[in-house]
Scaffold this motif. Structure first.
Motif, PDB file in Angstrom:
ATOM      1  N   ASN A   1       0.820  -1.220   0.000  1.00  0.00           N
ATOM      2  CA  ASN A   1       0.000   0.000   0.000  1.00  0.00           C
ATOM      3  C   ASN A   1       0.848   1.261   0.000  1.00  0.00           C
ATOM      4  OD1 ASN A   1      -2.656  -1.026  -0.068  1.00  0.00           O
ATOM      5  ND2 ASN A   1      -2.493  -1.616   2.082  1.00  0.00           N
ATOM      6  N   GLU A   2       2.124   1.104   0.375  1.00  0.00           N
ATOM      7  CA  GLU A   2       3.034   2.249   0.393  1.00  0.00           C
ATOM      8  C   GLU A   2       3.251   2.706  -1.049  1.00  0.00           C
ATOM      9  OE1 GLU A   2       6.370   1.813   3.359  1.00  0.00           O
ATOM     10  OE2 GLU A   2       7.523   2.076   1.523  1.00  0.00           O
ATOM     11  N   ARG A   3       3.366   4.002  -1.276  1.00  0.00           N
ATOM     12  CA  ARG A   3       3.595   4.516  -2.633  1.00  0.00           C
ATOM     13  C   ARG A   3       4.615   5.644  -2.624  1.00  0.00           C
ATOM     14  NH1 ARG A   3       0.420   2.695  -6.381  1.00  0.00           N
ATOM     15  NH2 ARG A   3      -1.508   1.676  -5.783  1.00  0.00           N
TER      16      ARG A   3
ATOM     17  N   ARG B   1      11.839   6.488   1.214  1.00  0.00           N
ATOM     18  CA  ARG B   1      12.522   7.361   2.169  1.00  0.00           C
ATOM     19  C   ARG B   1      13.599   6.638   2.954  1.00  0.00           C
ATOM     20  NH1 ARG B   1       8.600  11.292   4.894  1.00  0.00           N
ATOM     21  NH2 ARG B   1       7.421  12.133   3.156  1.00  0.00           N
ATOM     22  N   ARG B   2      13.379   5.361   3.234  1.00  0.00           N
ATOM     23  CA  ARG B   2      14.361   4.593   4.021  1.00  0.00           C
ATOM     24  C   ARG B   2      14.746   3.337   3.253  1.00  0.00           C
ATOM     25  NH1 ARG B   2      10.342   6.558   6.446  1.00  0.00           N
ATOM     26  NH2 ARG B   2      10.551   8.092   8.106  1.00  0.00           N
TER      27      ARG B   2
ATOM     28  N   GLU C   1       8.384  -0.844   8.845  1.00  0.00           N
ATOM     29  CA  GLU C   1       7.508   0.306   8.663  1.00  0.00           C
ATOM     30  C   GLU C   1       7.690   1.257   9.855  1.00  0.00           C
ATOM     31  OE1 GLU C   1       6.350  -2.879   8.052  1.00  0.00           O
ATOM     32  OE2 GLU C   1       6.488  -2.504   5.894  1.00  0.00           O
ATOM     33  N   VAL C   2       7.318   2.534   9.625  1.00  0.00           N
ATOM     34  CA  VAL C   2       7.366   3.501  10.725  1.00  0.00           C
ATOM     35  C   VAL C   2       6.163   3.235  11.628  1.00  0.00           C
ATOM     36  CG1 VAL C   2       7.377   5.945  11.318  1.00  0.00           C
ATOM     37  CG2 VAL C   2       8.314   5.186   9.129  1.00  0.00           C
ATOM     38  N   PRO C   3       6.390   2.925  12.917  1.00  0.00           N
ATOM     39  CA  PRO C   3       5.240   2.633  13.787  1.00  0.00           C
ATOM     40  C   PRO C   3       4.498   3.903  14.185  1.00  0.00           C
ATOM     41  CG  PRO C   3       7.273   2.520  15.042  1.00  0.00           C
ATOM     42  CD  PRO C   3       7.669   2.839  13.623  1.00  0.00           C
ATOM     43  N   ALA C   4       3.197   3.743  14.451  1.00  0.00           N
ATOM     44  CA  ALA C   4       2.372   4.914  14.790  1.00  0.00           C
ATOM     45  C   ALA C   4       2.461   5.267  16.276  1.00  0.00           C
ATOM     46  CB  ALA C   4       0.918   4.655  14.404  1.00  0.00           C
ATOM     47  N   TYR C   5       3.069   4.372  17.090  1.00  0.00           N
ATOM     48  CA  TYR C   5       3.155   4.699  18.519  1.00  0.00           C
ATOM     49  C   TYR C   5       4.413   5.493  18.849  1.00  0.00           C
ATOM     50  CZ  TYR C   5       5.659   0.257  18.078  1.00  0.00           C
ATOM     51  OH  TYR C   5       6.498  -0.733  17.639  1.00  0.00           O
TER      52      TYR C   5
ATOM     53  N   TYR D   1       6.668   8.080  16.542  1.00  0.00           N
ATOM     54  CA  TYR D   1       7.049   8.671  15.262  1.00  0.00           C
ATOM     55  C   TYR D   1       7.521  10.094  15.482  1.00  0.00           C
ATOM     56  CZ  TYR D   1       2.526  11.110  15.432  1.00  0.00           C
ATOM     57  OH  TYR D   1       1.472  11.908  15.804  1.00  0.00           O
ATOM     58  N   GLN D   2       8.272  10.579  14.509  1.00  0.00           N
ATOM     59  CA  GLN D   2       8.773  11.948  14.615  1.00  0.00           C
ATOM     60  C   GLN D   2       7.698  12.916  14.113  1.00  0.00           C
ATOM     61  OE1 GLN D   2      12.436  12.486  12.501  1.00  0.00           O
ATOM     62  NE2 GLN D   2      12.901  14.386  13.569  1.00  0.00           N
ATOM     63  N   ASN D   3       7.324  13.862  14.940  1.00  0.00           N
ATOM     64  CA  ASN D   3       6.314  14.841  14.540  1.00  0.00           C
ATOM     65  C   ASN D   3       6.798  15.616  13.306  1.00  0.00           C
ATOM     66  OD1 ASN D   3       4.705  17.263  14.394  1.00  0.00           O
ATOM     67  ND2 ASN D   3       3.988  16.753  16.449  1.00  0.00           N
ATOM     68  N   PRO D   4       5.973  15.705  12.264  1.00  0.00           N
ATOM     69  CA  PRO D   4       6.428  16.416  11.060  1.00  0.00           C
ATOM     70  C   PRO D   4       6.635  17.914  11.279  1.00  0.00           C
ATOM     71  CG  PRO D   4       4.112  15.732  10.864  1.00  0.00           C
ATOM     72  CD  PRO D   4       4.640  15.093  12.099  1.00  0.00           C
TER      73      PRO D   4
ATOM     74  N   TYR E   1       2.317   8.194  -9.695  1.00  0.00           N
ATOM     75  CA  TYR E   1       1.972   7.259  -8.621  1.00  0.00           C
ATOM     76  C   TYR E   1       1.209   6.044  -9.151  1.00  0.00           C
ATOM     77  CZ  TYR E   1       3.699  10.490  -5.130  1.00  0.00           C
ATOM     78  OH  TYR E   1       4.511  11.293  -4.364  1.00  0.00           O
TER      79      TYR E   1
ATOM     80  N   THR F   1      -4.068   4.608  -0.746  1.00  0.00           N
ATOM     81  CA  THR F   1      -3.455   3.352  -0.264  1.00  0.00           C
ATOM     82  C   THR F   1      -2.407   3.659   0.812  1.00  0.00           C
ATOM     83  OG1 THR F   1      -1.660   3.146  -1.917  1.00  0.00           O
ATOM     84  CG2 THR F   1      -3.810   2.261  -2.531  1.00  0.00           C
ATOM     85  N   LYS F   2      -1.790   4.845   0.736  1.00  0.00           N
ATOM     86  CA  LYS F   2      -0.861   5.257   1.800  1.00  0.00           C
ATOM     87  C   LYS F   2      -1.645   5.444   3.105  1.00  0.00           C
ATOM     88  CE  LYS F   2       1.966   8.722   0.108  1.00  0.00           C
ATOM     89  NZ  LYS F   2       3.361   8.408  -0.240  1.00  0.00           N
TER      90      LYS F   2
ATOM     91  N   ASP G   1      -2.360   2.117   4.699  1.00  0.00           N
ATOM     92  CA  ASP G   1      -1.190   1.658   5.452  1.00  0.00           C
ATOM     93  C   ASP G   1      -1.158   2.331   6.829  1.00  0.00           C
ATOM     94  OD1 ASP G   1       0.612  -0.240   4.806  1.00  0.00           O
ATOM     95  OD2 ASP G   1       2.098   1.103   3.904  1.00  0.00           O
TER      96      ASP G   1
ATOM     97  N   ARG H   1      -1.229   0.793  10.718  1.00  0.00           N
ATOM     98  CA  ARG H   1      -0.225   1.096  11.752  1.00  0.00           C
ATOM     99  C   ARG H   1      -0.894   1.718  12.979  1.00  0.00           C
ATOM    100  NH1 ARG H   1       2.229  -0.737   7.850  1.00  0.00           N
ATOM    101  NH2 ARG H   1       1.410  -2.582   8.835  1.00  0.00           N
TER     102      ARG H   1
ATOM    103  N   ALA I   1      -1.237   0.519  16.974  1.00  0.00           N
ATOM    104  CA  ALA I   1      -0.920   1.364  18.132  1.00  0.00           C
ATOM    105  C   ALA I   1      -2.155   1.608  18.988  1.00  0.00           C
ATOM    106  CB  ALA I   1      -0.327   2.687  17.652  1.00  0.00           C
TER     107      ALA I   1
ATOM    108  N   GLU J   1       4.287   9.543   8.981  1.00  0.00           N
ATOM    109  CA  GLU J   1       4.222  10.374  10.192  1.00  0.00           C
ATOM    110  C   GLU J   1       3.124  11.428  10.071  1.00  0.00           C
ATOM    111  OE1 GLU J   1       6.830  10.144   8.196  1.00  0.00           O
ATOM    112  OE2 GLU J   1       8.550   9.319   9.284  1.00  0.00           O
TER     113      GLU J   1
ATOM    114  N   TYR K   1      -0.187   9.937  10.809  1.00  0.00           N
ATOM    115  CA  TYR K   1      -0.340   9.723  12.251  1.00  0.00           C
ATOM    116  C   TYR K   1      -0.657  11.060  12.935  1.00  0.00           C
ATOM    117  CZ  TYR K   1       2.419   5.558  10.966  1.00  0.00           C
ATOM    118  OH  TYR K   1       2.897   4.419  10.372  1.00  0.00           O
ATOM    119  N   GLU K   2       0.030  12.103  12.487  1.00  0.00           N
ATOM    120  CA  GLU K   2      -0.163  13.417  13.109  1.00  0.00           C
ATOM    121  C   GLU K   2      -1.561  13.974  12.785  1.00  0.00           C
ATOM    122  OE1 GLU K   2       1.585  14.580  15.384  1.00  0.00           O
ATOM    123  OE2 GLU K   2       0.922  16.659  15.530  1.00  0.00           O
TER     124      GLU K   2
ATOM    125  N   THR L   1       6.486  21.769   5.749  1.00  0.00           N
ATOM    126  CA  THR L   1       7.469  21.793   6.837  1.00  0.00           C
ATOM    127  C   THR L   1       8.471  22.943   6.670  1.00  0.00           C
ATOM    128  OG1 THR L   1       9.011  20.360   5.658  1.00  0.00           O
ATOM    129  CG2 THR L   1       7.359  19.263   7.032  1.00  0.00           C
TER     130      THR L   1
END
Lengths: 312, 415
Positions: A59-61, A65-66, A196-200, A202-205, B170, B274-275, B278, B282, B286, B364, B367-368, B390
């Motif tokens: 699902n990632e698109r 990044r990593r 994956e980056v966990p939701a619990y 994460y770095q605040n954007p 995409y 789809t992002k 995901d 996640r 949590a 992120e 999540y935010e 940002t």
């Protein structure tokens, strides 16, 4: 999920490399996503392509990044910040660089803690202007590094992705890629899937409020001439034209007129001078010079200190 | 059935091939896509029995597609961004003709400044035209939606052109596994076009909407188009059900993911959904109760499904990959309009603008957004709309501006 990024220049075949690797993963039963990314299409300009592969639906698109693996087809791109080769590279990331220099040199120079490898060396082509097909070899090495792609799947993937270019091209690429695959046997499995980056945690954007700014600042207009000088298009070059002044007839107009980028000017004595900050390496001047006084030299060789075109 | 790797452009071309399209008028130059190139190659190889004509502009291309559809043949065309805008006069006109054909739009941000990457301002310009709109999130959905779109366009309760939309890069340039259905199964689902009362023969000329009309007859024709568009909601549901039976893939007018027990819901269109999916997974890991709603149909707007799915939810985060200058996110407005005054409507609707010109939205940030929405629910009040932007991104812009500023100073000195 495996996340792999290929960096190269437009024309070096990194989209093809990503497709070969994507197809090979797919043949091994993985869910796959492969895609190129570039701006306005320009031969020689930095571009990248990427592959995601997972046993589950992806699902990632978008950009990776990593990365777990970064493949660099052209080592002159490493210092080009716009190419973003080192973006998101961590100690988990394996770097694979196509370079004549040793991995330790790169590791030291880039000051990175992860594993650095170089592509196994390939024989020099006789005609320096003939493009080098490194895409299949890059894909072959990447396939070996992840350790989950068989030789058979790699072979099938190359045959499928290059079939439209004819049997001769397929054979040439198969030979190079399988040789590279075999040579990297001792590194099989050194690239492992990332998390994956966990939701619990994460770095605040840290979004910002975009302030209102006067149209003199915030309209996308440039009110001056010669700003293109600031765009160092010389960085796109893979081959460098070098003038042999002992053969130059000072006919003055041929090379400078044919240069599509106005990167050739004349000095006081009527000798042509190439502006390497803006020459894109199209080699039109090499083809046009009546006295064959302009030679093509691979950029990597030129960078390493061979004649840079100074008048002797 | 064959499962292979296809780009969104490739998947679209396969949809057209399987749909048995008779006629493809196309503007062949930028911003045209590989969809047309792929179809042209198949026609050239004799693998596809279809007539392709290249035209000098998207304006003419749409005219040709509409005119062909008015004679009772199955027509397809494709465009992207600036091309769609260039065609806009005829987009409204052919919809008014009530002719059924399908067009793919590959979404890309609009000028100025220019970008090659996607957002939805291009397709939203066609929002009020009478074209129906199906928005896709995967390459598989692009292929499948084209097959469903022909059924929808040709249905006698609808009879309107349909746009199938996908995001540039995409989806358009991204390969993913796609199932190519068997041609026989597709023919059973989508038989050759029976034009019924649509007909044109050289020996029996007819005219199509040529009169200049006063307000009352004009209103009649316009409102009939609106009613036909509304019919497309139940017709789409019926087609989707038949599609699921035939091919095993379900496409409701609104995709709802883990919404049943969710307190907060993301609402987003297109491939970025789809992002978001995901991110929902996640966030669930949590312990956050979050779901996702994705309108697949934008026109007609599936008000009923949206109200039903969002009933009783505590908060909604609407992520708009578009910007209506002087108002904000278009989807946010549409959603507010669908929910206002409804019993059990979510009390808090938070607006986010993100992904303009293909600007990425990272995990992120999802999540935010969930966190900001949860806080808004606690406060009982939605914060001001938020652009996802940002400090680092602004610094990059400052570098460009610094160059421009220096140049301006030089210019001043020279004067």
């Amino acid at each position: 999920m495996y996340r792999i990024r290929f960096h190269g220049r437009g024309g070096q075949g990194m989209k093809t490399a990503s497709r070969i690797l994507g197809r090979a993963f797919f043949l091994e039963g993985f869910e796959v996503q492969d895609a190129p990314r570039y701006g306005a299409e320009r031969r020689g300009a930095p571009m990248f392509a990427y592959v995601r592969a997972s046993r589950n639906t992806i699902n990632e698109r978008g950009i990776i990044r990593r990365p777990d693996l970064v493949v660099v087809a052209d080592d002159t791109l490493v210092p080009v910040s716009a190419a973003g080769v080192l973006q998101g590279v961590t100690e988990h990331t394996v770097m694979l660089i196509n370079s004549n220099e040793k991995p330790e040199v790169w590791k030291d120079r880039l000051n990175i803690s992860g594993q650095v490898l170089t592509m196994p060396s390939v024989a020099e082509k006789e005609d320096r202007l003939e493009p080098r097909f490194i895409s299949a070899s890059c894909a072959g090495v990447a396939a070996r590094l992840v350790g989950v792609i068989s030789r058979t799947s790699l072979k099938q993937a190359i045959s499928a992705e290059l079939a439209h270019l004819g049997a001769a091209v397929v054979d040439k690429n198969l030979a190079g890629a399988l040789e590279s695959y075999d040579l990297m046997g001792s590194h099989s499995g050194s690239v492992t899937p990332g998390h994956e980056v966990p939701a619990y945690a994460y770095q605040n954007p840290e979004w910002i409020e975009l302030p209102f700014e006067d149209a003199r600042v915030s309209a996308p207009a440039i009110h001056a001439t010669a700003t293109s000088e600031k765009m160092k298009t010389g960085l796109w070059r893979t081959m460098r034209p070098v003038i042999d002044y002992s053969r130059c007839n000072r006919c003055w107009w041929v090379c400078s007129t044919f240069c599509p980028d106005s990167a050739i000017s004349l000095d006081d004595e009527g000798y042509p001078q190439i502006d390497y900050e803006h020459c894109k390496g199209c080699m039109v001047c090499v083809a046009q010079c009546p006295s064959h006084a302009i030679h093509a030299i691979p950029e990597q060789e030129a960078e390493a200190g061979t004649p840079a075109g100074e008048r002797l | 059935m064959k499962r292979t790797l296809l780009t969104g452009n490739g998947a679209a071309a396969w949809g057209v091939r399987l749909a048995g399209v008779d006629y493809v008028p196309a503007f062949p130059i930028t911003p045209q896509t590989e969809i047309i190139e792929t179809i042209a190659n198949w026609i050239d190889l004799g693998e596809m029995d279809c007539r392709m004509v290249t035209l000098e502009s998207e304006h003419s291309m749409i005219t040709a597609a509409g005119a062909a559809a008015a004679t009772g043949v199955r027509a397809f065309t494709a465009t992207s961004s600036q091309g769609l805008l260039y065609a806009m006069e005829m987009i409204y006109t052919v919809a008014g003709w009530r002719v059924p054909f399908v067009m793919v739009n590959v979404s890309r941000g609009l000028s100025a400044p220019i970008t090659l990457e996607p957002d939805h301002n291009d397709i939203l310009v066609a929002r009020d035209s009478g074209f129906l709109q199906i928005h896709c999130a995967t390459c598989q959905e692009v292929l499948d939606s084209i097959l469903m779109a022909f059924r929808l366009a040709e249905d006698e309760q609808v009879r309107l052109p349909v746009i199938v939309n996908m995001d540039g890069f995409y989806l358009s340039f991204t390969r993913e596994p796609v199932e190519i259905p068997d041609a026989d199964a597709v023919t059973r689902f989508l038989p050759p076009f029976d034009p019924e009362n649509i007909c044109f023969r050289a020996s029996a000329p007819v005219s199509e909407a040529v009169a200049v009309l006063g307000g009352p007859p004009y209103s009649y024709f316009r409102y009939e188009t609106h009613l036909a568009s509304l019919n497309a909601v139940p017709v789409f549901a019926k087609i989707a059900e038949e599609f699921a039976q035939a091919f095993g893939r379900t496409y409701e007018a609104v995709e709802a993911y883990r919404t049943d027990d969710a307190e907060l819901v993301f609402v987003i269109m297109g491939s970025f959904a789809t992002k978001a999916k995901d991110a929902v997974d996640r966030l669930r890991e949590a312990g956050r109760s979050v779901g996702l709603l994705r309108p697949r149909l934008l026109r007609p707007f599936p008000n009923g499904d949206i109200r039903r799915i969002l009933a009783g939810k505590k908060g909604v985060a609407v992520i708009d990959q578009n910007l209506s200058m002087g108002m904000g996110g278009v989807l946010h407005s549409e959603l507010a309009s669908a929910l206002y005054g409804q019993a059990h409507a979510p009390p808090v609707l938070v607006s986010f603008i993100g992904g303009l010109g293909g600007r990425d939205i990272g995990p992120e940030e999802f999540y935010e957004m969930a966190s900001v929405t949860r806080k808004a629910v606690e406060d009982g009040k939605a914060p001001a709309p938020r652009l996802l932007y940002t400090e680092k991104e602004l610094r990059e812009v400052r570098k460009l501006q610094a160059i421009a500023q220096v140049e301006r100073e030089n210019l001043g000195q020279n004067q």
